[in-house]
Design an enzyme around this catalytic site. Structure first.
Site, mmCIF file in Angstrom:
data_model
loop_
_atom_site.group_PDB
_atom_site.id
_atom_site.type_symbol
_atom_site.label_atom_id
_atom_site.label_comp_id
_atom_site.label_asym_id
_atom_site.label_seq_id
_atom_site.Cartn_x
_atom_site.Cartn_y
_atom_site.Cartn_z
ATOM 1 N N SER A 86 0.822 -1.215 0.000
ATOM 2 C CA SER A 86 0.000 0.000 0.000
ATOM 3 C C SER A 86 0.850 1.257 0.000
ATOM 4 C CB SER A 86 -0.924 0.014 1.225
ATOM 5 O OG SER A 86 -1.816 -1.079 1.191
ATOM 6 N N LYS A 87 0.239 2.365 -0.389
ATOM 7 C CA LYS A 87 0.919 3.652 -0.339
ATOM 8 C C LYS A 87 1.362 3.948 1.087
ATOM 9 C CE LYS A 87 -1.866 5.863 -3.980
ATOM 10 N NZ LYS A 87 -2.756 7.024 -4.257
#
Length: 272
Positions: free
Chosen positions: A119-120
């Site tokens: 994920s970011k």
């Protein structure tokens, strides 16, 4: 809180957790004396720096590179000191493929194989801040659903006393094990099994966090959450969108809060 379960753990429909590899013994070779009866010189001890100490150079291992990422995440509104310190401490480039290493500290999700992503950093920081909100001290025992490549588990090792993380895809479970071995984190326990079932042997948990979103929050997760604990996960809301959802378990019941829209991989049952 009850004692933690023994490891390696065996989960329903899962393979036994692998054992840690033994450390290779290092044998020093001593020079032999020459026939001229010259004195034998003993080799001097050489100091080998701890490889866990973060270098300060200009490459991917630089503290400055991570500091730049942390400043950008602060600008997005993340203020929890413990979360920011964890982001600074954990080297994200060790969790991405070599071909993508130059993007490791950008605020973007990256593929990690088997149709999954890391994920970011901004999204990870947001969820961890929600998990730790209102707490200056470390959390107790926490559960992560979806180990992935192991990055979020490494961050949580700085925020909680015990981290249990479960992955349903054997290939990712093994990748996370390899990635995390370098960090030598004694408070992180990797499990291979069906994350939708949680991990009842370790319950109750002060916090539960999920890296995949389903149509709703599984009842098993709420059952395994301690009173006073908090759950943070993506889930499809009544409006039909996937949103970030926070569940607080109080002495009088469950309080559910729906936050901003997010886009996570789908939550699935079983192992593969």
């Amino acid at each position: 809180m009850k004692p933690r379960p023994g490891f390696p753990a065996r989960l329903p429909s899962s393979a036994p957790a692998p054992t840690a590899r033994g450390k290779a013994a290092v044998v020093a070779a001593h020079p032999t004396a020459r026939e001229s009866k010259a004195p034998v010189l003993k080799p001097k001890a050489v100091h080998v720096p701890d490889r866990r100490v973060a270098p300060t150079g200009l490459g991917m291992e630089s503290q400055a590179v991570r500091a730049s990422m942390v400043r950008k995440i602060q600008a997005q509104g993340v203020t929890h000191a413990g979360v920011l310190a964890a982001l600074q401490a954990v080297e994200r480039h060790r969790f991405v493929d070599t071909a993508l290493v130059n993007q490791a500290y950008e605020d973007t999700s990256l593929p990690i194989g088997l149709g999954q992503t890391i994920s970011k950093p901004g999204v990870v920081a947001r969820m961890l801040e929600l998990l730790c909100q209102g707490r200056a001290e470390k959390l107790g025992r926490v559960l992560e659903i979806g180990t992935g490549c192991g990055y979020q588990a490494a961050l949580m090792s700085h925020l909680a006393r015990e981290v249990y993380t479960i992955e349903r895809l054997k290939g990712l479970h093994e990748k996370a094990r390899d990635n995390l071995r370098w960090f030598r984190l004694p408070n992180v326990h990797l499990l291979f099994g069906d994350g939708m079932l949680g991990y009842a042997k370790g319950a109750p948990y002060a916090g539960i966090i999920a890296a995949a979103g389903g149509n709703d929050i599984p009842a098993a997760w709420i059952d395994q959450l301690a009173v006073g604990g908090r759950l943070v996960a993506p889930a499809v809301t009544a409006a039909g969108r996937q949103n970030l959802v926070v569940v607080d378990k109080t002495a009088t019941g469950i309080v559910r809060t729906e936050l901003e829209p997010v886009l996570f991989v789908p939550l699935k049952s079983g192992v593969a």
